[in-house]
Scaffold this motif. Structure first.
Motif, PDB file in Angstrom:
ATOM      1  N   LEU A 209       4.381 -35.673  48.639  1.00  0.00           N
ATOM      2  CA  LEU A 209       5.186 -35.582  47.421  1.00  0.00           C
ATOM      3  C   LEU A 209       5.090 -36.839  46.560  1.00  0.00           C
ATOM      4  O   LEU A 209       5.872 -37.020  45.632  1.00  0.00           O
ATOM      5  N   ALA A 210       4.125 -37.684  46.865  1.00  0.00           N
ATOM      6  CA  ALA A 210       3.850 -38.845  46.018  1.00  0.00           C
ATOM      7  C   ALA A 210       2.787 -38.458  44.994  1.00  0.00           C
ATOM      8  O   ALA A 210       1.730 -37.931  45.365  1.00  0.00           O
ATOM      9  N   ASP A 223       6.301 -33.169  40.373  1.00  0.00           N
ATOM     10  CA  ASP A 223       7.686 -33.324  39.909  1.00  0.00           C
ATOM     11  C   ASP A 223       8.436 -31.995  39.980  1.00  0.00           C
ATOM     12  O   ASP A 223       9.612 -31.957  40.368  1.00  0.00           O
ATOM     13  N   VAL A 226       9.388 -31.286  43.662  1.00  0.00           N
ATOM     14  CA  VAL A 226      10.521 -32.087  44.113  1.00  0.00           C
ATOM     15  C   VAL A 226      11.820 -31.554  43.521  1.00  0.00           C
ATOM     16  O   VAL A 226      12.833 -31.407  44.233  1.00  0.00           O
ATOM     17  N   GLU A 242      14.418 -34.865  50.684  1.00  0.00           N
ATOM     18  CA  GLU A 242      14.943 -36.229  50.548  1.00  0.00           C
ATOM     19  C   GLU A 242      14.312 -37.165  51.567  1.00  0.00           C
ATOM     20  O   GLU A 242      14.085 -38.348  51.287  1.00  0.00           O
ATOM     21  N   VAL A 245      10.653 -37.884  50.107  1.00  0.00           N
ATOM     22  CA  VAL A 245      10.508 -38.710  48.916  1.00  0.00           C
ATOM     23  C   VAL A 245      10.885 -40.161  49.182  1.00  0.00           C
ATOM     24  O   VAL A 245      10.546 -41.051  48.408  1.00  0.00           O
TER      25      VAL A 245
END
Length: 247
Positions: A209-210, A223, A226, A242, A245
């Motif tokens: 999720l980066a 984005d 997320v 959570e 991230v």
């Protein structure tokens, strides 16, 4: 975010996954058929299932026979590749599916196994997409079964070295990481577009999720993923995102 294989080649750490979708009876019948194909294609010696023997007892013996064959050494035929991967995808147990992934990796190589799982993710049913995500996790395992070999080694391509790239990590340059990059993009698109909660639960733990893990044109989609996870009605998905991230 990942507990996958490190650069030192250590095995993935334990991770919590949810059960595959579908009724227990349907999953049992599907797994029984997959196990039967594995037993037949590998020529494993095991007593056939019968009405007076519980299914899970027979399944336990089938798994034990496969483990023993891997320990003693076996030559894996081309015919066995499909059954091993189907069993890995349809196994409802998120730990036992490793028993099918690992011999396939050692016999046929990382690229072929990952390519097959990518196919399930892209075109499979909801149950197959969820199962493929959970099986993909084990494709970071180093090759530790030197006595498990393909009947025709050239058909599977040369296996990657033990320090294979992490399934959930940022893709590295070079051909051997191309499938990891393809998987990450396909998993990202699947998570955003597929509304099946079981698919999203299984895809999310191995989903980077980066934004740096993707090309620039996919950053907006990261984005969206997320934001979707954070507002999802499912508590596990909200909790899991959570964790990811933050790492």
């Amino acid at each position: 975010m990942s507990g996958d294989e490190s650069e030192s080649g250590t095995a993935p750490k334990e991770r919590v996954f949810v059960a595959l979708p579908g009724s227990p009876r349907d999953r049992r019948a599907t797994l029984e058929a997959c196990l039967a194909d594995v037993v037949r294609s590998l020529g494993l010696r095991i007593a056939p299932a019968s009405e007076d023997r519980a299914h899970w007892t027979w399944a336990h013996h089938a798994r034990a026979a496969l483990r023993e064959a891997c320990r003693r050494g076996m030559t894996v035929s081309e015919e066995s590749f499909g059954p091993l991967l189907r069993a890995a995808v349809h196994d409802p147990d998120p730990s036992f599916n490793r028993q099918f992934v690992e011999p396939a990796l050692n016999a046929f190589g990382y690229a072929r196994v990952r390519g097959a799982l990518l196919g399930y993710l892209r075109t499979g049913t909801a149950q197959e997409r969820a199962g493929a995500a959970r099986a993909w996790y084990w494709t970071a395992l180093p090759l530790r079964m030197p006595l498990v070999r393909a009947e025709n080694p050239g058909t599977g391509g040369a296996p990657e070295p033990a320090g294979a790239p992490e399934p959930g990590g940022a893709p590295e340059p070079g051909g051997r990481s191309a499938l990891v990059a393809e998987w990450n993009e396909a998993a990202l698109r699947t998570f955003v577009s597929d509304e099946d909660v079981h698919v999203r639960r299984c895809v999310l733990p191995i989903l980077p999720l980066a934004p740096s893990a993707y090309p620039a044109e996919l950053h907006d989609l990261v984005d969206r993923a997320v934001a979707l996870a954070r507002s999802h009605p499912d508590a596990y998905i909200r909790h899991r995102v959570e964790i990811q991230v933050r790492h």
